[in-house]
Scaffold this motif. Sequence first.
Motif, PDB file in Angstrom:
ATOM      1  N   ILE A 139       0.837  -1.196   0.000  1.00 51.27           N
ATOM      2  CA  ILE A 139       0.000   0.000   0.000  1.00 51.27           C
ATOM      3  C   ILE A 139       0.878   1.255   0.000  1.00 51.27           C
ATOM      4  CG2 ILE A 139      -1.634   1.359   1.369  1.00 51.27           C
ATOM      5  CD1 ILE A 139      -2.890  -1.369   2.228  1.00 51.27           C
ATOM      6  N   ARG A 140       1.886   1.272   0.865  1.00 48.44           N
ATOM      7  CA  ARG A 140       2.785   2.425   0.955  1.00 48.44           C
ATOM      8  C   ARG A 140       3.503   2.680  -0.384  1.00 48.44           C
ATOM      9  NH1 ARG A 140       6.373   0.592   4.521  1.00 48.44           N
ATOM     10  NH2 ARG A 140       7.886   0.139   2.897  1.00 48.44           N
ATOM     11  N   ASP A 141       4.033   1.609  -0.984  1.00 47.63           N
ATOM     12  CA  ASP A 141       4.774   1.755  -2.237  1.00 47.63           C
ATOM     13  C   ASP A 141       3.862   2.225  -3.374  1.00 47.63           C
ATOM     14  OD1 ASP A 141       7.023   0.931  -0.889  1.00 47.63           O
ATOM     15  OD2 ASP A 141       7.117  -1.059  -1.827  1.00 47.63           O
ATOM     16  N   TYR A 142       2.637   1.728  -3.385  1.00 47.85           N
ATOM     17  CA  TYR A 142       1.695   2.131  -4.437  1.00 47.85           C
ATOM     18  C   TYR A 142       1.316   3.604  -4.275  1.00 47.85           C
ATOM     19  CZ  TYR A 142      -2.377   2.126  -7.522  1.00 47.85           C
ATOM     20  OH  TYR A 142      -3.281   2.413  -8.519  1.00 47.85           O
ATOM     21  N   ILE A 143       1.053   4.034  -3.068  1.00 51.62           N
ATOM     22  CA  ILE A 143       0.714   5.441  -2.829  1.00 51.62           C
ATOM     23  C   ILE A 143       1.878   6.344  -3.231  1.00 51.62           C
ATOM     24  CG2 ILE A 143       0.234   7.146  -1.014  1.00 51.62           C
ATOM     25  CD1 ILE A 143      -1.443   4.927   0.369  1.00 51.62           C
ATOM     26  N   ALA A 144       3.106   5.878  -3.005  1.00 51.80           N
ATOM     27  CA  ALA A 144       4.299   6.672  -3.348  1.00 51.80           C
ATOM     28  C   ALA A 144       4.409   6.940  -4.848  1.00 51.80           C
ATOM     29  CB  ALA A 144       5.558   5.977  -2.844  1.00 51.80           C
ATOM     30  N   THR A 145       3.748   6.122  -5.667  1.00 51.62           N
ATOM     31  CA  THR A 145       3.774   6.346  -7.125  1.00 51.62           C
ATOM     32  C   THR A 145       2.894   7.526  -7.532  1.00 51.62           C
ATOM     33  OG1 THR A 145       1.885   4.908  -7.663  1.00 51.62           O
ATOM     34  CG2 THR A 145       4.069   3.860  -7.517  1.00 51.62           C
ATOM     35  N   GLY A 146       1.959   7.927  -6.651  1.00 45.21           N
ATOM     36  CA  GLY A 146       1.020   8.999  -6.976  1.00 45.21           C
ATOM     37  C   GLY A 146      -0.193   8.529  -7.749  1.00 45.21           C
ATOM     38  N   CYS A 147      -0.180   7.292  -8.193  1.00 46.12           N
ATOM     39  CA  CYS A 147      -1.270   6.763  -9.024  1.00 46.12           C
ATOM     40  C   CYS A 147      -2.650   6.814  -8.359  1.00 46.12           C
ATOM     41  CB  CYS A 147      -0.939   5.333  -9.456  1.00 46.12           C
ATOM     42  SG  CYS A 147      -2.107   4.636 -10.636  1.00 46.12           S
ATOM     43  N   PRO A 148      -2.767   6.534  -7.050  1.00 47.36           N
ATOM     44  CA  PRO A 148      -4.107   6.475  -6.455  1.00 47.36           C
ATOM     45  C   PRO A 148      -4.859   7.805  -6.403  1.00 47.36           C
ATOM     46  CG  PRO A 148      -2.489   5.398  -5.046  1.00 47.36           C
ATOM     47  CD  PRO A 148      -1.735   6.131  -6.094  1.00 47.36           C
ATOM     48  N   MET A 149      -4.159   8.917  -6.553  1.00 44.52           N
ATOM     49  CA  MET A 149      -4.748  10.199  -6.185  1.00 44.52           C
ATOM     50  C   MET A 149      -5.891  10.682  -7.083  1.00 44.52           C
ATOM     51  SD  MET A 149      -3.195  10.236  -3.492  1.00 44.52           S
ATOM     52  CE  MET A 149      -4.143  11.609  -2.881  1.00 44.52           C
ATOM     53  N   ASP A 150      -5.976  10.220  -8.326  1.00 48.10           N
ATOM     54  CA  ASP A 150      -7.093  10.667  -9.172  1.00 48.10           C
ATOM     55  C   ASP A 150      -7.975   9.500  -9.600  1.00 48.10           C
ATOM     56  OD1 ASP A 150      -5.315   9.491 -10.930  1.00 48.10           O
ATOM     57  OD2 ASP A 150      -5.643  10.950 -12.525  1.00 48.10           O
ATOM     58  N   LYS A 151      -7.999   8.441  -8.753  1.00 47.78           N
ATOM     59  CA  LYS A 151      -8.748   7.241  -9.096  1.00 47.78           C
ATOM     60  C   LYS A 151      -9.817   6.954  -8.035  1.00 47.78           C
ATOM     61  CE  LYS A 151      -5.521   6.319 -12.270  1.00 47.78           C
ATOM     62  NZ  LYS A 151      -4.476   7.256 -11.885  1.00 47.78           N
ATOM     63  N   ALA A 152     -11.005   6.611  -8.497  1.00 51.01           N
ATOM     64  CA  ALA A 152     -12.054   6.174  -7.574  1.00 51.01           C
ATOM     65  C   ALA A 152     -11.563   4.929  -6.840  1.00 51.01           C
ATOM     66  CB  ALA A 152     -13.336   5.857  -8.348  1.00 51.01           C
ATOM     67  N   GLY A 153     -11.710   4.934  -5.516  1.00 51.61           N
ATOM     68  CA  GLY A 153     -11.262   3.812  -4.717  1.00 51.61           C
ATOM     69  C   GLY A 153      -9.754   3.739  -4.553  1.00 51.61           C
ATOM     70  N   ALA A 154      -9.049   4.724  -5.078  1.00 50.72           N
ATOM     71  CA  ALA A 154      -7.591   4.872  -4.923  1.00 50.72           C
ATOM     72  C   ALA A 154      -6.775   3.812  -5.662  1.00 50.72           C
ATOM     73  CB  ALA A 154      -7.198   4.910  -3.440  1.00 50.72           C
ATOM     74  N   TYR A 155      -7.342   3.238  -6.748  1.00 47.84           N
ATOM     75  CA  TYR A 155      -6.525   2.285  -7.510  1.00 47.84           C
ATOM     76  C   TYR A 155      -6.924   2.289  -8.981  1.00 47.84           C
ATOM     77  CZ  TYR A 155     -10.245  -1.224  -8.018  1.00 47.84           C
ATOM     78  OH  TYR A 155     -11.396  -1.882  -8.370  1.00 47.84           O
ATOM     79  N   ALA A 156      -5.998   1.773  -9.811  1.00 47.34           N
ATOM     80  CA  ALA A 156      -6.259   1.618 -11.247  1.00 47.34           C
ATOM     81  C   ALA A 156      -5.873   0.208 -11.654  1.00 47.34           C
ATOM     82  CB  ALA A 156      -5.454   2.637 -12.050  1.00 47.34           C
ATOM     83  N   ILE A 157      -6.835  -0.553 -12.168  1.00 50.68           N
ATOM     84  CA  ILE A 157      -6.583  -1.939 -12.572  1.00 50.68           C
ATOM     85  C   ILE A 157      -5.559  -2.001 -13.699  1.00 50.68           C
ATOM     86  CG2 ILE A 157      -8.469  -2.043 -14.259  1.00 50.68           C
ATOM     87  CD1 ILE A 157      -8.942  -4.955 -13.376  1.00 50.68           C
TER      88      ILE A 157
END
Length: 194
Positions: A139-157
């Motif tokens: 979770i920490r490493d994924y958030i560090a990419t910045g990817c979750p910030m503009d995605k519903a539910g904080a992820y992109a498949i």
Amino acid sequence: MPHATAPIVLASASPRRSELMALAGITCDVVPADICEDPLPGEQPDEHVMRLSREKALAASALTAGRFFVGADTVVVLEERIMGKPVDEEQAREMLESLSGRTHRVITGITVFDRDTETCQTKSVTTQVIFKELSKREIRDYIATGCPMDKAGAYAIQGGAVHFIRSINGSYTNVIGLPMTELYELLQSARALL
């Protein structure tokens, strides 16, 4: 490849939605619609996304020329709670922790508005998504990419979270943000494609 009978306008700033339209061979102009996306009191998730998709299509039609306007809105729903886009890294972490090891729904509302006939065709599409158990480091490493910030539910498949997903039941493109089979059918029904 499909041939558009008149200009199609996509009322979305999402590059993922534009890419999906292109992959389906549908040429469109992009005119983002800026509307309030807050749920109404008592509004169910499918009602919410259908309403917003209609409002986006209609808002775009007020901004530019064209005949057919496509609006879409996607939410992640866990236990009937709508999860929008995280406002900060802490909220992204909370969202991903709550999705970890559980099943949630991705619901997208899509609308095709025909300016000539002044009609809207709207539907919602639901896909079930099962996450694996996520470690705090993942979770920490994924958030560090910045990817979750503009995605519903904080992820992109289709992005850095592809390995979070154990299985999906339903439309894959819906989880990206635009259920292409259903949208294609709406465009055919509206006679926007030949």
